[in-house]
Design a protein around this motif. Structure first.
Motif, short mmCIF file in Angstrom:
data_model
loop_
_atom_site.label_atom_id
_atom_site.label_comp_id
_atom_site.label_asym_id
_atom_site.label_seq_id
_atom_site.Cartn_x
_atom_site.Cartn_y
_atom_site.Cartn_z
N MET A 237 49.65 27.81 38.13
CA MET A 237 49.83 29.34 38.62
C MET A 237 49.34 30.44 37.62
N VAL A 238 49.28 30.22 36.38
CA VAL A 238 48.72 31.07 35.38
C VAL A 238 47.22 31.20 35.59
N LYS A 239 46.62 29.90 35.84
CA LYS A 239 45.45 30.31 36.24
C LYS A 239 45.01 30.87 37.40
N LYS A 240 45.85 30.95 38.32
CA LYS A 240 45.77 31.62 39.76
C LYS A 240 45.71 33.23 39.22
N TYR A 241 47.02 33.40 38.40
CA TYR A 241 46.99 34.86 37.86
C TYR A 241 45.88 35.39 37.40
N MET A 242 45.45 34.60 36.31
CA MET A 242 44.18 34.88 35.57
C MET A 242 43.01 35.28 36.44
N ALA A 243 42.89 34.37 37.42
CA ALA A 243 41.75 34.45 38.48
C ALA A 243 41.85 35.98 39.24
N GLN A 244 42.96 36.12 39.72
CA GLN A 244 43.42 37.38 40.13
C GLN A 244 43.13 38.83 39.23
N ALA A 245 43.38 38.66 38.06
CA ALA A 245 43.07 39.58 37.05
C ALA A 245 41.55 39.65 36.85
N MET A 246 40.88 38.54 36.74
CA MET A 246 39.57 38.67 36.41
C MET A 246 38.72 39.33 37.44
N LEU A 247 39.10 38.92 38.74
CA LEU A 247 38.58 39.60 40.12
C LEU A 247 38.78 40.99 39.95
N GLN A 248 39.80 41.58 39.55
CA GLN A 248 39.91 43.23 39.51
C GLN A 248 38.97 43.65 38.36
N CYS A 249 38.89 42.82 37.09
CA CYS A 249 37.97 43.14 36.27
C CYS A 249 36.44 43.41 36.36
N ALA A 250 36.12 42.36 37.22
CA ALA A 250 34.73 42.07 37.87
C ALA A 250 34.43 43.41 38.87
N LEU A 251 35.41 43.63 39.67
CA LEU A 251 35.35 44.85 40.69
C LEU A 251 35.26 46.09 39.73
#
Length: 187
Positions: A164-178
């Motif tokens: 779940m932490v990996k999923k959270y990090m993916a969400q946050a990294m997507l926002q950073c990329a955007l």
């Protein structure tokens, strides 16, 4: 008909469509002093209030709205003022924290004034991004990126699985990329 030459086509003389220059002019004339006073009361600073009142009308220029009445316009501007104040206070907190960090560093390593403004703008963007994220996602991102904690430790602290932490990090990294790609306005 072009937007900038269209008059209000409403029976309500206080209706505004901010995409029309005449309407936006009327909106500004009727509400700017009130909005600036409201902001001044909230901020305790007439100069900042004047700046934020102008920002409100610039936002209306960029994103036209149909405001159907005098009271509707006041309600909308009041909500906008609240958001502008919150943004203003958050930015002040970020600037204060940045100044404290600079004060703690060696003077030989102080960045230029221009670079400092870029850093503050970047920190404000990150702050807005974190505010949009769910609480656990933001916590996981900060624990990993700011404190360097491994995913297993973040998982224990948040009471979730490492997956779940990996999923959270993916969400946050997507926002950073955007943000990096310049798509923050579409979020």
């Amino acid at each position: 008909m072009r937007n900038d030459t269209v008059a209000i086509q409403s029976t309500d003389p206080t209706a505004y469509h901010t995409g029309c220059r005449d309407s936006l002019g009327k909106l500004y004339h009727h509400h700017q002093p009130w909005l600036q006073q409201l902001l001044s009361q909230r901020l305790g600073c007439s100069e900042s209030a004047a700046d934020l009142a102008q920002d409100a009308f610039v936002r209306l220029l960029k994103t036209p709205r149909h405001l159907d009445s005098f009271d509707g316009a006041r309600a909308y501007l009041s909500r906008m003022a609240k958001g502008l104040c919150v943004d203003h206070w958050r930015r002040q907190d970020i600037e204060r924290a940045w100044q404290q960090a600079l004060a703690a560093s060696a003077e030989a390593h102080l960045p230029s004034a221009e670079h400092q403004q870029i850093v503050i703008e970047t920190l404000c963007e990150i702050d807005r991004m974190l505010a949009r994220l769910p609480e656990k996602v933001a916590s996981a991102f900060l624990a990993s990126q700011l404190h360097g904690k491994p995913y297993w430790q973040i998982a224990e602290e948040l009471g979730v699985s490492e997956r779940m932490v990996k999923k959270y990090m993916a969400q946050a990294m997507l926002q950073c990329a955007l943000i990096e790609a310049g798509f923050e306005a579409s979020l």
